[in-house]
Design an enzyme around this catalytic site. Structure first.
Site, short mmCIF file in Angstrom:
data_model
loop_
_atom_site.label_atom_id
_atom_site.label_comp_id
_atom_site.label_asym_id
_atom_site.label_seq_id
_atom_site.Cartn_x
_atom_site.Cartn_y
_atom_site.Cartn_z
N GLY A 115 0.81 -1.21 0.00
CA GLY A 115 0.00 0.00 0.00
C GLY A 115 0.85 1.27 0.00
O GLY A 115 0.54 2.23 -0.70
N GLN A 140 -7.71 -0.21 3.60
CA GLN A 140 -8.56 -0.79 4.66
C GLN A 140 -9.92 -1.23 4.13
O GLN A 140 -10.63 -1.98 4.80
CB GLN A 140 -8.77 0.23 5.79
CG GLN A 140 -7.53 0.51 6.61
CD GLN A 140 -7.14 -0.66 7.51
OE1 GLN A 140 -7.97 -1.45 7.94
NE2 GLN A 140 -5.86 -0.77 7.80
N THR A 158 12.07 -7.81 -10.61
CA THR A 158 11.45 -9.11 -10.87
C THR A 158 10.20 -9.23 -9.99
O THR A 158 10.24 -8.96 -8.80
CB THR A 158 12.44 -10.24 -10.55
OG1 THR A 158 13.61 -10.03 -11.33
CG2 THR A 158 11.84 -11.61 -10.87
N CYS A 199 2.14 1.71 12.74
CA CYS A 199 3.28 2.50 12.29
C CYS A 199 3.69 3.53 13.32
O CYS A 199 4.83 3.94 13.37
CB CYS A 199 2.93 3.21 10.99
SG CYS A 199 1.77 2.30 10.00
#
Ligand SMILES: *Cc1c(COP(=O)(O)O)cnc(C)c1O
Length: 395
Positions: free
Chosen positions: A69, A178, A236, A323
């Site tokens: 995100g 969310q 990749t 966070c």
């Protein structure tokens, strides 16, 4: 153990794990390789892209796989800022309750000469499309407003905001991390130009997400290198992660009705139970909220101490976003809805899922009630409040 922190991350489902293990052990080719093993990986990638697109109601060519995100938010905002600046448009609109992936990107753009209007938030944790319409100027390049808040769970009027932006010709980015898998989301109906999602918020793996970009918008690279993702995101591809994400997303979307019929009533039971604690207040609108989100402030306690007590009882909870835990700053989201810092410090977020049982909710109510009582019994602030030396803020 009771896991009640599904807004921080979710437990990968068994189906997801099995699909990923198969991919890791057998389909380990590089999707850019020409031989069959590589092409098998490329097919898995294409198949995942088609399924993700179908779930969002868009075209597979509009899907870019990212590392999650945060990266998708950064790339969307950077792209809109770049495209706006090319036309002399350096004004952006957002809210003060966004995720830090959005807020910190905006802060950086402000230092680079952009101007950002942060809309005032109503005490219920919502902004309106009228506010957006009033804030839009001729030089506005982007409106970035999240679908559902990760701390207080409020769901914004995204369709109305999208309609205003489309009518005024302003790009609209919606951090929907969310919301995906919890409420219905269709990017065309909602007139969204950029959308960020992250697999680990709906029982997929960590480190993988999607940026949806409406056809015709030229994405700007954050990462330069190979030609993966049509040259817009080098590196990749995380094939096992992407395969796991597609499985998780199909499952979440197929079971969306469970969110409304099972999770939301369980959430309401939890809210009702915790409301009985004196001098407590629910954060965020009671009905315009995610099916699994419960967020309270309790006067006279420290959220961090509450978390430790709950952890002793085997309960995984949060005082805000993962966070910002570990920092002593009060939650920017709670401040944005007008909670004073001393109240914002006494917050608790419980986020449940379709795996949560009624018994677990009973245990949560009992454990939180007892922990709050205990913390108040040893709190000098609480004694002052009791003795009338200090006024209650939460009645
Ligand atoms: C979790 C979250 C993010 C970040 O997603 P990651 O995949 O962890 O980088 C961004 N926005 C919101 C609203 C989130 O809840």
């Amino acid at each position: 153990m009771i896991y009640a922190d599904n807004a921080a991350t979710t437990k990968p489902s068994q189906k997801v794990i099995e699909a990923m293990v198969a991919c890791l052990s057998e389909d380990y080719g590089n999707p850019s390789s020409v031989y069959t093993l590589g092409q098998r990986a490329a097919e898995l990638l294409q198949n995942a892209r088609e399924r993700v697109a179908k779930n969002l109601g868009c075209d597979p060519s509009e899907i870019t796989f990212t590392s999650g995100g945060s990266e998708a938010d950064n790339q969307a905002i950077r792209t809109a800022a770049f495209l706006g600046a090319q036309k002399g448009k350096k004004h952006l609109i957002s809210t003060p309750f966004e995720h830090h992936a959005v807020l910190h990107t905006l802060n950086k753009l402000e230092r680079e000469g952009f101007e950002v209007t942060y809309l005032d938030v109503h005490e219920n944790g919502l902004v309106t499309a009228e506010q957006v319409a009033q804030a839009i100027r001729p030089d506005t390049a982007l409106v970035s407003i999240m679908f559902a808040n990760n701390e207080i769970g409020t769901i914004q009027p995204v369709g109305e905001i999208g309609a205003v932006c489309r009518e005024k010709g302003v790009l609209f980015h919606c951090d929907s991390v969310q919301a995906i898998g919890h409420v219905p989301v269709n990017v065309y109906d909602l007139k969204i130009d950029f959308l960020a999602l992250s697999a680990h918020k709906f029982h997929g793996p960590k480190g993988v997400g999607v940026l949806y970009t409406k056809k015709g918008i030229r994405l700007q690279n954050l990462i330069e290198g190979g030609a993966q993702e049509r040259g817009k995101r080098a590196g990749t591809e995380n094939v096992p992660g992407i395969v796991g994400m597609a499985v998780a997303m199909d499952d979440a979307i197929a079971n969306l009705d469970k969110q409304a019929t099972y999770v939301a009533p369980l959430r309401d039971k939890l809210i009702d139970g915790l409301s009985k604690i004196p001098h407590s207040i629910l954060n965020g609108d009671r009905t315009q909220r995610l099916p699994g989100n419960v967020n309270f402030c309790f006067e006279g306690i420290e959220g961090e101490s509450l978390l430790l007590l709950l952890d002793n009882e085997g309960i995984c909870a949060s005082s805000g976003s993962a966070c910002t835990s570990g920092s002593l700053d009060p939650s920017h989201v709670l401040l944005s809805i007008g909670r004073p810092p001393e109240i914002a410090h006494g917050s608790l977020r419980l986020t449940i899922s379709e795996d949560t049982t009624h018994e677990e909710v009973d245990t949560l109510i009992k454990a939180v009630t007892e922990a709050v009582e205990y913390l108040r019994s040893i709190s000098p602030v609480w004694r002052n409040l009791q003795e009338g030396k200090q006024d209650f803020i939460i009645q």
